[in-house]
Enzyme design. Structure first.
Site, PDB file in Angstrom:
ATOM      1  N   PHE A 162      60.201  66.736  37.047  1.00 56.21           N
ATOM      2  CA  PHE A 162      58.961  66.512  36.295  1.00 56.21           C
ATOM      3  C   PHE A 162      59.253  65.692  35.039  1.00 56.21           C
ATOM      4  CE2 PHE A 162      55.861  68.010  33.042  1.00 56.21           C
ATOM      5  CZ  PHE A 162      54.761  67.363  33.578  1.00 56.21           C
ATOM      6  N   LYS A 183      67.507  67.456  27.775  1.00 57.21           N
ATOM      7  CA  LYS A 183      67.043  68.636  27.042  1.00 57.21           C
ATOM      8  C   LYS A 183      68.125  69.696  26.861  1.00 57.21           C
ATOM      9  CE  LYS A 183      63.225  71.867  26.716  1.00 57.21           C
ATOM     10  NZ  LYS A 183      61.946  72.333  27.292  1.00 57.21           N
ATOM     11  N   MET A 214      42.276  32.681  21.571  1.00 58.03           N
ATOM     12  CA  MET A 214      43.389  31.792  21.901  1.00 58.03           C
ATOM     13  C   MET A 214      43.341  31.400  23.373  1.00 58.03           C
ATOM     14  SD  MET A 214      45.733  30.050  20.708  1.00 58.03           S
ATOM     15  CE  MET A 214      46.598  30.494  19.198  1.00 58.03           C
TER      16      MET A 214
HETATM   17  C1  LIG Z   1      49.430  42.499  25.405  1.00 60.43           C
HETATM   18  C2  LIG Z   1      48.972  41.095  25.543  1.00 60.43           C
HETATM   19  N1  LIG Z   1      48.174  40.741  26.570  1.00 60.43           N
HETATM   20  C3  LIG Z   1      47.744  39.464  26.689  1.00 60.43           C
HETATM   21  C4  LIG Z   1      48.125  38.511  25.806  1.00 60.43           C
HETATM   22  C5  LIG Z   1      47.652  37.070  25.963  1.00 60.43           C
HETATM   23  N2  LIG Z   1      46.821  36.666  24.836  1.00 60.43           N
HETATM   24  C6  LIG Z   1      47.303  35.953  23.792  1.00 60.43           C
HETATM   25  S1  LIG Z   1      46.181  35.673  22.604  1.00 60.43           S
HETATM   26  C7  LIG Z   1      44.982  36.493  23.466  1.00 60.43           C
HETATM   27  C8  LIG Z   1      43.595  36.627  22.918  1.00 60.43           C
HETATM   28  C9  LIG Z   1      43.544  37.473  21.708  1.00 60.43           C
HETATM   29  O1  LIG Z   1      42.201  37.729  21.379  1.00 60.43           O
HETATM   30  P1  LIG Z   1      41.811  38.286  19.956  1.00 60.43           P
HETATM   31  O2  LIG Z   1      42.649  39.434  19.614  1.00 60.43           O
HETATM   32  O3  LIG Z   1      40.332  38.489  19.915  1.00 60.43           O
HETATM   33  O4  LIG Z   1      42.264  37.121  18.989  1.00 60.43           O
HETATM   34  P2  LIG Z   1      41.656  35.656  18.767  1.00 60.43           P
HETATM   35  O5  LIG Z   1      42.516  34.710  19.530  1.00 60.43           O
HETATM   36  O6  LIG Z   1      40.247  35.669  19.247  1.00 60.43           O
HETATM   37  O7  LIG Z   1      41.772  35.444  17.316  1.00 60.43           O
HETATM   38  C10 LIG Z   1      45.476  36.964  24.678  1.00 60.43           C
HETATM   39  C11 LIG Z   1      44.686  37.662  25.690  1.00 60.43           C
HETATM   40  C12 LIG Z   1      49.002  38.914  24.778  1.00 60.43           C
HETATM   41  N3  LIG Z   1      49.485  38.057  23.879  1.00 60.43           N
HETATM   42  N4  LIG Z   1      49.391  40.209  24.659  1.00 60.43           N
END
Ligand SMILES: Cc1ncc(C[n+]2csc(CCOP(=O)(O)OP(=O)(O)O)c2C)c(N)n1
Ligand SMILES: [Mg+2]
Lengths: 163, 566
Positions: free
Chosen positions: B112, B162, B475
């Site tokens: 477990f 443990k 982004m």
């Molecule tokens: C854990 C994770 N999943 C996916 C990504 C890919 N990714 C990079 S930037 C982004 C968008 C981020 O959106 P937000 O937090 O709203 O920031 P913004 O770019 O809109 O300022 C994603 C999905 C990542 N960097 N990390």
């Protein structure tokens, strides 16, 4: 280019997976790998046959050195060294093939180490290329099974890998 | 005197002067939690998800000079930490993660909450250990701290079954540790340092390219001294921000994918690069073939030999601790160094590039994210610790908050992990009580560790959350706009929560800011009136603001897209 990397590594559980994991994670290839404890049982010696450009080989040695358990790394093929591989090969040996197999084993300085009515097991050591030639010299239909240790090597003369 | 393995763990932490661990209890660490309960030297911060414990420990380390510590249970406790460990590993952050394991006799039986911790974490740790004998426990923990903090730092996992934590043993904490297999270099090779000096003297279009290694080795002041003596331009990587004062006139800004026009051009057209604790990564130099078209000489100071000549061929490798090597360089330079007079022309060229003002933007009816960061900088006097998540908001923070001091900019550079911002804020505050901490985030990222609002309530951590809410995975949307003909596949986030109510539900203060003229007053209010509260500031920003300059993936450093081009 073909390279033989010798590694002295702490004989800890998981040491092998650290090295193997490094090669797979970074996309380096392993053609063969052998490992066993040295005369000092707290250390293992690993021999890896790999290939790659000079840049890749430089990275391989640097990355290996970075592993916390690795004590020393050398690229044996950079200087004079000897290398050997051991093969056990099981062949069909019946009728006139029996005599032929014995003759072939003699030519290659192999030894027959197991005999039954229909099979031999031949032990052969040498450079890997010699083992390859032995295999191609035999009638493929008569080869039942092969097992090879992979290359192990050692530097010539004063080239010594020790802590 | 005999004490239990669990007590040994705690005693080791005390010996290492650990004042705070971040963790989450469970079956296989119950003995350790019991030992923790019966002392008050080591504080414990109970997070709401193990990922956050590791991020917080990571930021504790980034924002101080200490090793962060996390403590979690076996199985799911461990798997939840993997993102955090990998994040710390990519940025070389010293950290020790103590994980519970099922009793020794059960290992391998699919017990477990059993998982192969050493196996799962192996590719993302500097090193890891499974303790098999209580007699090895103290030495192993000593080794873990030693390995984590020396050489190129990194996370180390210590997996403790443990039964080992229940067994009794005498406690003897080693003062020092010797390992025949681990002896990181500290001092640089003197001959190489002299060669470097010669080349620096000949340089006509030099640049100092400094990365996270400067911060990790606490060499920011030495770098400043060196740069002053050389009179060379300095650029920082995303990880190096704060390693050189951003307000200094020799600073040309961050370089790389979203670097300034002047930094990227100066890097590309330099004839000598002095690389310090940086690794020429793909987000920094763009396409390596394009980068190598220009002939130049590269001097590279780094503690990790494998970072040298990995992506760009180096002419003078100097393996050593950045601070020690800079010391040596400064000593050798003293009184016998002359910067080539042609460097003055180089500065003229750089000033011309600067004239393009590549970070210019227009603030009109929508709140612009750049504007929020500029106001944040003003309101905090440039003195805040700024944590960030990953996305456009992260780049805006890096570009517009001018970091003059090291360890103030806390973000996930290498792994680019969304969700770090809030737990990073927690780690920073635990290491720097009373500090101003802003978490610059996006509505996407903040939701990845939002549960930590609860932890912040419990421990009274007054983080100021700057949510640059564009209602988009910005982004991702930017890339889709530019490279996928505006096919916005899954980058639009509908059904967002009401962040104000959410903050209030957790017992915090929430604010929604929709007009440009409200930005500054809201920030001021948050940092004065609500100094001691966590304030969730939901800034409704221009939904389609993009980050510029931009070097598209696979392009060369000088093939930047500027805002003015569009
Ligand atoms: C854990 C994770 N999943 C996916 C990504 C890919 N990714 C990079 S930037 C982004 C968008 C981020 O959106 P937000 O937090 O709203 O920031 P913004 O770019 O809109 O300022 C994603 C999905 C990542 N960097 N990390
Ligand atoms: Mg967003």
């Amino acid at each position: 280019m073909r390279h033989i990397i010798s590694i002295l590594i702490e004989n800890e559980s998981g040491a092998l997976s650290r090295v193997a994991g490094l090669f797979s994670a970074r996309g380096y290839n392993i053609e063969s790998l052998t490992v066993a404890p040295t005369e000092d049982p707290s250390l293992s010696r690993m021999t890896i046959l790999t290939s790659g450009s000079d840049e890749v080989l430089e990275q391989i040695t640097k990355q290996l050195n970075k592993l916390v358990d690795v004590v020393k790394v050398v690229d044996l093929s950079e200087a004079a060294h000897v290398e050997r591989e051991l093969m056990l090969i099981k062949v069909r040996a019946t009728g006139k093939d029996r005599e032929e197999m014995k003759r072939m084993a003699d030519i290659f300085r192999g030894r027959i180490i197991d005999v039954t009515e229909s099979t031999f097991v031949i032990e052969l050591t040498g450079a890997s290329s010699k083992l390859d030639s032995f295999i191609s010299a035999l009638d493929a239909g008569l080869i039942l099974e092969t097992v090879r240790t992979g290359v192990c090597g050692i530097g010539r003369g004063d080239r010594i890998l020790k802590v | 005197m005999m004490i239990s393995g669990a007590e040994i763990v705690i005693r080791c932490l005390q010996e290492e002067k650990v004042d705070c661990v971040f963790g989450y209890p469970g079956g296989s660490v119950l003995h350790i939690y019991d030992a923790l309960f019966r002392q008050d030297q080591v504080k414990h911060v109970l997070v709401r998800h193990e990922q956050a414990a590791v991020h917080a420990a990571d930021a504790y380390s980034r924002s101080s000079q200490k090793v962060g510590v996390a403590l979690v249970t076996s199985g799911p406790g461990v798997t939840n930490t993997v993102t955090g460990i990998a994040t710390a590993y990519m940025d070389s952050i010293p950290m020790v993660v103590i994980t519970g394991q099922v009793p020794t006799a059960y290992i391998g039986q699919d017990a477990f909450q059993e998982c192969d911790t050493v196996g799962i974490t192996r590719p993302c740790v500097k090193h890891n250990f499974l303790v098999k004998d209580v007699k090895d426990l103290a030495v192993t923990i000593k080794k873990a701290f030693h390995i984590a903090a020396t050489g190129r730092p990194g996370p180390v996992v210590v997996d403790i079954p443990k039964d080992i934590t229940a067994q009794m043993c005498a406690f003897d904490y080693p003062k020092t540790i010797q390992m025949r297999s681990y002896n990181p270099v500290v001092k640089g090779h003197l001959g190489q340092i002299k060669r470097a000096l010669q080349i620096l003297q000949e340089a006509k279009r030099p640049i100092i390219y400094a990365g996270g290694g400067v911060i990790l080795s606490d060499a920011a002041e030495k770098l400043t001294q060196l740069a002053r003596k050389l009179d060379f331009p300095v650029t920082n990587t995303l990880m190096g921000l704060g390693g050189y004062p951003a307000t200094d006139k020799q600073f040309v800004g961050m370089l790389g994918m979203h670097g300034t026009f002047e930094a990227n051009n100066a890097m590309h057209y330099s004839d000598v690069i002095l690389a310090i604790g940086a690794r020429f990564d793909d987000r920094v130099i763009g396409n390596p073939e394009h980068f190598c078209e220009e002939k130049r000489r590269v001097i590279h100071i780094d503690i990790d030999p494998s970072s040298i000549s990995k992506r760009v061929k180096v002419d003078v490798p100097i393996v050593g601790n950045v601070a020690d090597v800079l010391d040596e360089l400064l000593k050798l330079m003293d009184g016998n160094f002359k910067t080539d007079p042609e460097v003055a022309n180089w500065w003229k060229q750089i000033d011309e590039w600067r004239g393009r003002d590549s970070l210019r933007y227009k603030q009109d009816s929508h709140i612009m994210p750049q504007y929020v960061i500029e106001k944040l900088y003003e309101v905090t006097g440039g003195n805040a610790f700024v944590t960030s998540d990953v996305g456009q908001h992260q780049m805006f923070a890096a570009q517009y908050y001018k970091f003059d001091k090291p360890r103030r900019w806390i973000n996930s550079g290498g792994l680019g992990t969304m969700g770090v911002g809030l737990p990073y804020g927690m780690g920073v505050l635990m290491a720097n009580p009373g500090a101003q901490v802003a978490c610059v985030t996006g509505e996407g990222s903040i939701q990845m560790c939002i549960q930590e609002l609860s932890t912040c309530k419990q421990y009274g951590l007054p983080i100021k959350i700057i949510n640059l809410n564009n209602g988009m995975l910005g982004m991702v949307r930017q890339w889709q706009e530019m490279f996928y003909s505006k096919r916005y596949s899954q980058s639009y986030v509908t059904s967002l929560p009401d962040f104000v109510k959410l903050a209030e539900a957790y017992g915090h203060v929430g604010m929604k800011i929709e007009k440009p003229e409200d930005v500054e007053p809201a920030l001021r209010k948050a940092f004065t009136e609500h100094k001691d509260d966590l304030v969730f500031m939901d800034f409704i920003i221009d939904p389609v603001a993009n980050v510029f300059p931009m070097v598209a993936a696979g392009k060369g450093l000088t093939e930047m897209i500027l805002a003015e081009d569009l």
